[in-house]
Design a protein around this motif. Structure first.
Motif, PDB file in Angstrom:
ATOM      1  N   SER A 107     -41.682  -8.415  -5.427  1.00  0.00           N
ATOM      2  CA  SER A 107     -40.587  -8.466  -6.385  1.00  0.00           C
ATOM      3  C   SER A 107     -40.240  -9.915  -6.701  1.00  0.00           C
ATOM      4  O   SER A 107     -40.327 -10.790  -5.833  1.00  0.00           O
ATOM      5  N   ASP A 108     -39.883 -10.170  -7.954  1.00  0.00           N
ATOM      6  CA  ASP A 108     -39.443 -11.511  -8.352  1.00  0.00           C
ATOM      7  C   ASP A 108     -37.979 -11.747  -8.021  1.00  0.00           C
ATOM      8  O   ASP A 108     -37.496 -12.876  -8.081  1.00  0.00           O
ATOM      9  N   LYS A 109     -37.260 -10.671  -7.687  1.00  0.00           N
ATOM     10  CA  LYS A 109     -35.838 -10.779  -7.412  1.00  0.00           C
ATOM     11  C   LYS A 109     -35.604 -11.002  -5.916  1.00  0.00           C
ATOM     12  O   LYS A 109     -35.893 -10.138  -5.101  1.00  0.00           O
ATOM     13  N   ILE A 110     -35.110 -12.164  -5.577  1.00  0.00           N
ATOM     14  CA  ILE A 110     -34.809 -12.494  -4.184  1.00  0.00           C
ATOM     15  C   ILE A 110     -33.329 -12.842  -4.099  1.00  0.00           C
ATOM     16  O   ILE A 110     -32.861 -13.754  -4.780  1.00  0.00           O
ATOM     17  N   SER A 111     -32.592 -12.101  -3.283  1.00  0.00           N
ATOM     18  CA  SER A 111     -31.157 -12.336  -3.190  1.00  0.00           C
ATOM     19  C   SER A 111     -30.861 -13.537  -2.294  1.00  0.00           C
ATOM     20  O   SER A 111     -31.744 -14.070  -1.622  1.00  0.00           O
ATOM     21  N   GLU A 112     -29.597 -13.911  -2.254  1.00  0.00           N
ATOM     22  CA  GLU A 112     -29.186 -15.083  -1.467  1.00  0.00           C
ATOM     23  C   GLU A 112     -29.295 -14.863   0.031  1.00  0.00           C
ATOM     24  O   GLU A 112     -29.255 -15.828   0.800  1.00  0.00           O
ATOM     25  N   ILE A 113     -29.441 -13.614   0.448  1.00  0.00           N
ATOM     26  CA  ILE A 113     -29.505 -13.351   1.886  1.00  0.00           C
ATOM     27  C   ILE A 113     -30.928 -13.067   2.351  1.00  0.00           C
ATOM     28  O   ILE A 113     -31.155 -12.731   3.515  1.00  0.00           O
ATOM     29  N   ASP A 114     -31.926 -13.195   1.454  1.00  0.00           N
ATOM     30  CA  ASP A 114     -33.319 -12.980   1.819  1.00  0.00           C
ATOM     31  C   ASP A 114     -34.035 -14.313   1.968  1.00  0.00           C
ATOM     32  O   ASP A 114     -33.698 -15.298   1.311  1.00  0.00           O
ATOM     33  N   ILE A 115     -35.055 -14.314   2.814  1.00  0.00           N
ATOM     34  CA  ILE A 115     -35.854 -15.519   3.012  1.00  0.00           C
ATOM     35  C   ILE A 115     -37.261 -15.093   3.424  1.00  0.00           C
ATOM     36  O   ILE A 115     -37.445 -14.076   4.121  1.00  0.00           O
ATOM     37  N   ALA A 116     -38.263 -15.852   3.004  1.00  0.00           N
ATOM     38  CA  ALA A 116     -39.654 -15.518   3.328  1.00  0.00           C
ATOM     39  C   ALA A 116     -40.009 -16.014   4.732  1.00  0.00           C
ATOM     40  O   ALA A 116     -39.438 -16.992   5.222  1.00  0.00           O
ATOM     41  N   TYR A 117     -40.967 -15.320   5.359  1.00  0.00           N
ATOM     42  CA  TYR A 117     -41.503 -15.784   6.630  1.00  0.00           C
ATOM     43  C   TYR A 117     -42.511 -16.899   6.366  1.00  0.00           C
ATOM     44  O   TYR A 117     -43.357 -16.793   5.480  1.00  0.00           O
ATOM     45  N   HIS A 118     -42.426 -17.976   7.135  1.00  0.00           N
ATOM     46  CA  HIS A 118     -43.400 -19.061   7.033  1.00  0.00           C
ATOM     47  C   HIS A 118     -43.871 -19.379   8.446  1.00  0.00           C
ATOM     48  O   HIS A 118     -43.200 -20.074   9.196  1.00  0.00           O
ATOM     49  N   SER A 119     -45.033 -18.855   8.817  1.00  0.00           N
ATOM     50  CA  SER A 119     -45.563 -19.104  10.152  1.00  0.00           C
ATOM     51  C   SER A 119     -47.055 -18.841  10.169  1.00  0.00           C
ATOM     52  O   SER A 119     -47.535 -17.835   9.638  1.00  0.00           O
ATOM     53  N   GLU A 120     -47.802 -19.755  10.781  1.00  0.00           N
ATOM     54  CA  GLU A 120     -49.240 -19.561  10.937  1.00  0.00           C
ATOM     55  C   GLU A 120     -49.549 -18.509  11.993  1.00  0.00           C
ATOM     56  O   GLU A 120     -50.683 -18.037  12.109  1.00  0.00           O
ATOM     57  N   ASN A 121     -48.534 -18.117  12.762  1.00  0.00           N
ATOM     58  CA  ASN A 121     -48.746 -17.155  13.842  1.00  0.00           C
ATOM     59  C   ASN A 121     -48.539 -15.708  13.414  1.00  0.00           C
ATOM     60  O   ASN A 121     -48.640 -14.803  14.232  1.00  0.00           O
ATOM     61  N   ILE A 122     -48.226 -15.501  12.139  1.00  0.00           N
ATOM     62  CA  ILE A 122     -47.976 -14.150  11.647  1.00  0.00           C
ATOM     63  C   ILE A 122     -49.113 -13.711  10.730  1.00  0.00           C
ATOM     64  O   ILE A 122     -49.428 -14.386   9.746  1.00  0.00           O
ATOM     65  N   GLU A 123     -49.735 -12.606  11.064  1.00  0.00           N
ATOM     66  CA  GLU A 123     -50.718 -11.979  10.182  1.00  0.00           C
ATOM     67  C   GLU A 123     -50.116 -10.681   9.674  1.00  0.00           C
ATOM     68  O   GLU A 123     -49.794  -9.792  10.458  1.00  0.00           O
ATOM     69  N   PHE A 124     -49.922 -10.582   8.375  1.00  0.00           N
ATOM     70  CA  PHE A 124     -49.286  -9.403   7.788  1.00  0.00           C
ATOM     71  C   PHE A 124     -50.366  -8.409   7.362  1.00  0.00           C
ATOM     72  O   PHE A 124     -51.233  -8.728   6.556  1.00  0.00           O
ATOM     73  N   VAL A 125     -50.300  -7.218   7.915  1.00  0.00           N
ATOM     74  CA  VAL A 125     -51.230  -6.146   7.562  1.00  0.00           C
ATOM     75  C   VAL A 125     -50.486  -5.167   6.664  1.00  0.00           C
ATOM     76  O   VAL A 125     -49.563  -4.479   7.109  1.00  0.00           O
TER      77      VAL A 125
END
Length: 336
Positions: A7-25
């Motif tokens: 989604s292009d809509k990101i609210s003020e209380i959302d944030i993306a994960y940024h980590s090399e240790n996370i693999e999203f399946v």
């Protein structure tokens, strides 16, 4: 593993994960909300289940988040790995005495069964009589040890110090934010100066705005919408009461957050909330009747010392559950 919704809509209380240790399946989303979706789900579930099994097979430690659709499949799939270390966070109400969806009951049954589920620690909110060796009473946290401040008593009542109320949560029927507005109406009718701050978004926002307008409460009710945690914290620190009349919860973080900043919670007797409030010694347990809530507020307005005693006790309890303690306890769960 989870469905990925782009989604292009990101609210003020959302944030993306940024980590090399996370693999999203990513797996397809599914639900049974209507006949068409149910038919689609029956065709999708075997593929998702196979992916869960394959991914669990690679894992050192399996962790589930329940209850939910993915949690249901995961709680079944984990049965095929009795030798692996496992944990589950049951984020809903564990209380078996209340009515819940059958899929939730299935997840609870599988997770608590020491015969079917091996090497599992199930993190549940509160202490319950059906405890097995799988069950570990747990908590969640929002703030750091560095955030802890000394308790500061608050003056309450009077023309110069209006009663400040706060609601934080989704503006939905389940959370009953309209009851907060009804309480304000009663306070105003009885000549008690007050302000209400509503934080959150949801399907009831327009309805609430209309209720505020019809009730002529624009001067004392503000619907802030979603705001960052730091912004909301400023209001916790100045408000006298959190009014949170929810129908269903697990561990309501907003209740613990309000207590952390010395804001006394007024809330319903759902899930482990009575235990969080020590059954009324560090918060007020009420029904959904606005008159009941109004009367409890009126009593504490006329008892400054009792109000600050309860708020201090709430502050002392909540500041014992910080992110550092949470991280340490999670480490114990994984490494034990």
């Amino acid at each position: 593993m989870a469905p990925c919704i782009v989604s292009d809509k990101i609210s003020e209380i959302d944030i993306a994960y940024h980590s090399e240790n996370i693999e999203f399946v990513s797996v397809p989303s599914f639900d049974f909300l209507n006949p068409v979706n149910a038919i689609k789900a029956l065709g999708t579930i075997p593929l998702i289940f196979w992916r869960i099994l394959r991914t669990m097979g690679k894992a050192y430690h399996i962790h589930l988040r329940c209850p939910g659709n993915m949690g249901l499949l995961g709680s079944i799939a984990q049965l095929f790995f009795p030798g692996k270390k496992k944990s589950a966070k049951y984020a809903g109400n564990w209380d078996w005495s209340i009515r819940q969806p059958k899929s939730y009951r299935v997840q609870q049954f599988l997770l608590r069964s020491t015969f079917l589920t091996k090497n599992m620690k199930v993190l549940v909110y509160g202490e319950w009589p059906d405890k097995t060796k799988n069950i570990l009473p747990f908590f969640t946290a929002s703030y750091s040890d560095l955030d802890v401040l000394p308790f500061v008593p608050r003056k309450i009542g009077g023309v110069d110090t209006p009663v400040e109320l706060i609601f934080v949560g989704t503006l939905s029927k389940n959370k009953n934010p309209d009851i907060c507005i009804e309480v304000v109406k009663l306070l105003k009718e009885n000549k008690i100066p007050c302000n209400l701050h509503l934080f959150g978004e949801g399907p009831l926002r327009k309805t609430l705005e209309e209720l505020v307008h019809v009730s002529a409460l624009e001067d004392c009710v503000t619907i802030h919408g979603n705001k960052p945690a730091e912004y909301v914290k400023q209001y916790y620190q100045r408000c006298h009461f959190l009014v949170f009349i929810s129908d269903s919860e697990g561990w309501p973080k907003v209740v613990a957050e309000a207590m952390f900043w010395g804001c006394l919670p007024i809330t319903t007797k759902v899930s482990c909330v009575p235990q969080m409030l020590d059954f009324g010694s560090r918060g007020v347990l009420v029904s959904k009747d606005p008159i009941d809530i109004y009367e409890q507020i009126s009593l504490l307005i006329n008892s400054q010392d009792e109000y600050n005693r309860m708020a201090r006790t709430a502050h002392e309890w909540s500041t014992g559950y910080t992110l550092e303690k949470f991280e340490m306890e999670i480490g114990n769960v994984i490494n034990d």
